[in-house]
Design an enzyme around this catalytic site. Structure first.
Site, PDB file in Angstrom:
ATOM      1  N   GLU A   1      43.652  71.127  86.815  1.00 53.74           N
ATOM      2  CA  GLU A   1      42.266  71.535  86.494  1.00 53.74           C
ATOM      3  C   GLU A   1      42.310  72.432  85.270  1.00 53.74           C
ATOM      4  O   GLU A   1      42.504  73.645  85.396  1.00 53.74           O
ATOM      5  CB  GLU A   1      41.687  72.374  87.634  1.00 53.74           C
TER       6      GLU A   1
ATOM      7  N   GLY B   1      41.028  74.464  82.067  1.00 54.56           N
ATOM      8  CA  GLY B   1      39.853  75.092  81.475  1.00 54.56           C
ATOM      9  C   GLY B   1      40.136  75.494  80.034  1.00 54.56           C
ATOM     10  O   GLY B   1      39.822  74.793  79.071  1.00 54.56           O
TER      11      GLY B   1
ATOM     12  N   CYS C   1      27.076  99.855  70.213  1.00 50.87           N
ATOM     13  CA  CYS C   1      27.332 101.295  70.167  1.00 50.87           C
ATOM     14  C   CYS C   1      28.420 101.664  71.160  1.00 50.87           C
ATOM     15  O   CYS C   1      28.204 102.478  72.061  1.00 50.87           O
ATOM     16  CB  CYS C   1      26.055 102.043  70.500  1.00 50.87           C
TER      17      CYS C   1
HETATM   18  C1  LIG Z   1      40.530  77.466  90.769  1.00 47.24           C
HETATM   19  C2  LIG Z   1      40.663  77.402  89.303  1.00 47.24           C
HETATM   20  N1  LIG Z   1      41.044  76.245  88.726  1.00 47.24           N
HETATM   21  C3  LIG Z   1      41.172  76.144  87.375  1.00 47.24           C
HETATM   22  C4  LIG Z   1      40.915  77.211  86.556  1.00 47.24           C
HETATM   23  C5  LIG Z   1      41.052  77.052  85.069  1.00 47.24           C
HETATM   24  O1  LIG Z   1      42.037  77.840  84.584  1.00 47.24           O
HETATM   25  P1  LIG Z   1      42.394  77.836  83.030  1.00 47.24           P
HETATM   26  O2  LIG Z   1      41.160  78.062  82.277  1.00 47.24           O
HETATM   27  O3  LIG Z   1      43.377  78.920  82.916  1.00 47.24           O
HETATM   28  O4  LIG Z   1      42.992  76.479  82.737  1.00 47.24           O
HETATM   29  C6  LIG Z   1      40.527  78.439  87.118  1.00 47.24           C
HETATM   30  C7  LIG Z   1      40.269  79.612  86.273  1.00 47.24           C
HETATM   31  O5  LIG Z   1      40.043  80.697  86.673  1.00 47.24           O
HETATM   32  C8  LIG Z   1      40.393  78.529  88.527  1.00 47.24           C
HETATM   33  O6  LIG Z   1      39.990  79.667  89.115  1.00 47.24           O
END
Ligand SMILES: Cc1ncc(COP(=O)(O)O)c(C=O)c1O
Length: 401
Positions: A269, A271, A347
Site C-alpha cells: 500500500e 502512499g 507569525c
Molecule cells: C496502514 C497504512 N498503509 C499505508 C500507508 C502509506 O504509507 P507510506 O505513505 O509511507 O507509503 C500508511 C501511512 O501512514 C498507513 O497507515
C-alpha cells in the site's frame, strides 16, 4: 485548474502577471509523471503482489482518477476517504487505522471495502457486533505490531510501543478470539510498520519477516489462503534526492520470494513513494533580509501549505527559478553565494521550509520551487492559520497523449 497541457514555469508566470499583481503561490501536479511512475511500479511487481495506493498521502480527486486504472485497489483510513473513493472507483479498498467509529465500520460494510484491518480486541468485538446486526461476515486483516524492529526509518509504527495493531505476543490469543467471533473471517495479516524507509534491502528483509510470520500463524491455527499486507513506508530521500530509494532492489527482492510466498497474496500500500514526486509547491520570494548574521528569504506561503519540512525539522528540496522582471523603483534585495533560511509568511519561528542551505543567488521576486511536494504536503498542513489565501492548485497533463 485541470489542463491537458504541459505547463512551463515561464508560461505560468507570464500568464499570472497578466492576471494579477499578487505573488505566485501554487501547487502544480504533473499527472503524466504520476501515470508513468505508477505504471512502472505496477509493472515491476510480480502477479502475487497487488499494488494499492494509500489515499492519505494525497486524496485529491485528479490524482485518484489518474491512479485508478493502474493500481489494484486503495487503502483508506476514514469514512471521508471511503466516500472519496466510492465516487471515483469500483476498485477494492482496505480500511485501516486506529479509532474507527461505528458509522465508519458501517460505511465500510456498505461500500466496496474488501478487508477491514482490526487494530484491537475492542475493535474486533465492535466489528463482530455490527456485522451480526447486519447479518454479514466481515473479512478482516489482523494488524500486527511486530516485536522486531526492521529498519531505521523516520517514523515507526511497529517494533516499538504504539497505538497501532496487536502486540505480536498477543496475536495467537487474538486469532483465537477472531475465530470465535462468528461474523468476521480472518483473511490475513497487516504489517504496516514504518514511514520513509530509504533502505531497500531492509524492506526486503521486512517483507520476508511478514511472510514468515503469516505462514507460522496460518499453520498454527489451520488458516487457509492468506493476505500479507505489507503496508507502505517506501521513502523519499528529501535530504539527497540524487540518491533515491532503490525500487528495483525491492521489486526484485519481492519477486525472489515467490517460492516462500507459496499461495499467499501480498499487498503493498504505497502512499508517499507514489505521489511525492508528481507535485511541486511553487512560491514567490517576498523579502530577503539579514538577522543576527543569518540570511532569510520570506516567501508567500509557508508551512500552512507545506507542513512537512517544519514537522520533520528538515530542509525541503528546492531550486530557484530566477525572474528578471523587477517593477519597483528601488533596489532589489538579494543574497549571493551564501546560506539562506527560507521562511514562510506566518507569525511563528517554526514556519521554516529550508534551513541554512546554499544558494548562488536569491532575490525578492524570484520563485522557489519545492519538489517532492505531492505527498503529505498540502493535505497535512494547517491551512487556516492566519487566514492567508490558499495556493492555486494546478493539474497538468491530465490525459494521456
Ligand atoms: C496502514 C497504512 N498503509 C499505508 C500507508 C502509506 O504509507 P507510506 O505513505 O509511507 O507509503 C500508511 C501511512 O501512514 C498507513 O497507515
Amino acid at each position: 485548474m485541470i489542463t491537458n497541457e504541459e505547463l512551463t514555469l515561464e508560461k505560468y508566470i507570464k500568464e499570472k502577471r497578466k492576471q494579477t499583481k499578487d505573488p505566485i503561490c501554487a501547487y502544480i501536479y504533473d499527472l503524466k509523471q504520476l501515470r508513468d511512475h505508477a505504471a512502472a511500479i505496477k509493472n515491476s511487481l510480480p502477479s502475487f503482489c497487488r499494488l494499492y495506493y494509500a489515499a492519505k498521502a494525497n486524496s485529491d480527486q485528479p490524482l485518484l482518477e489518474t491512479l485508478d486504472p493502474i493500481v489494484d485497489g486503495f487503502e483508506v483510513a476514514s469514512e471521508g476517504e471511503i466516500n472519496k473513493l466510492v465516487a471515483e472507483t469500483e476498485k477494492p479498498m482496505i480500511f485501516g487505522g486506529p479509532g474507527k467509529k461505528d458509522r465508519e465500520i458501517e460505511a465500510a460494510i456498505h461500500s466496496n471495502v474488501e478487508y477491514l484491518n482490526v487494530e484491537s480486541f475492542h475493535e474486533l468485538n465492535r466489528i463482530n457486533y455490527i456485522a451480526k446486526q447486519k447479518n454479514v461476515t466481515v473479512p478482516i486483516l489482523i494488524r500486527v505490531n511486530l516485536s522486531v524492529n526492521i529498519s531505521d526509518s523516520h517514523l515507526r509504527m511497529s517494533g516499538v510501543p504504539s497505538q497501532f495493531g496487536i502486540d505480536e505476543r498477543e496475536v495467537p490469543s487474538f486469532i483465537e478470539a477472531a475465530l470465535d467471533a462468528e461474523f468476521v473471517s480472518i483473511e490475513g495479516f497487516h504489517f504496516h510498520a514504518m514511514s520513509n524507509n530509504l533502505d531497500a534491502e531492509s524492506h526486503v528483509r521486512f517483507v520476508k519477516v511478514c511472510i514468515d510470520k503469516t505462514k507460522l500463524w496460518r499453520k498454527q491455527f489451520g488458516l487457509s489462503g492468506m493476505i500479507v499486507d505489507l503496508g507502505g513506508g517506501i521513502g523519499i530521500n528529501y535530504w539527497n534526492p540524487e540518491d533515491p530509494f532503490d525500487w528495483e532492489i525491492l521489486a526484485s527482492g519481492i519477486t525472489g520470494l515467490r517460492t516462500e510466498a507459496e499461495d499467499l497474496t501480498l499487498i503493498i500500500e504505497i502512499g508517499r513513494y507514489m505521489t511525492a514526486a508528481c507535485g511541486s509547491y511553487v512560491t514567490e520570494v517576498l523579502d530577503i533580509k539579514k538577522n543576527h548574521d543569518q540570511h532569510f528569504a520570506v516567501i508567500r506561503g509557508g508551512s500552512h501549505h507545506l507542513r512537512l519540512p517544519a514537522a520533520w525539522k528538515m530542509s525541503h528540496p528546492f531550486r530557484v527559478y530566477s525572474v528578471e522582471e523587477w517593477n519597483y523603483p528601488f533596489a532589489r534585495p538579494e543574497v549571493l553565494k551564501t546560506d539562506v533560511t527560507v521562511a514562510g509568511e506566518l507569525c511563528t519561528p517554526n514556519d521554516v521550509l529550508v534551513r541554512k542551505e546554499y544558494v548562488d543567488q536569491l532575490r525578492a521576486g524570484d520563485i522557489v520551487i519545492f519538489e517532492y511536494a505531492g505527498a503529505y504536503a498540502w493535505t497535512i498542513s494547517h491551512h487556516e492559520f492566519l487566514s492567508h489565501p490558499y495556493p492555486e492548485i494546478i493539474y497538468v497533463n491530465a490525459t494521456e497523449k
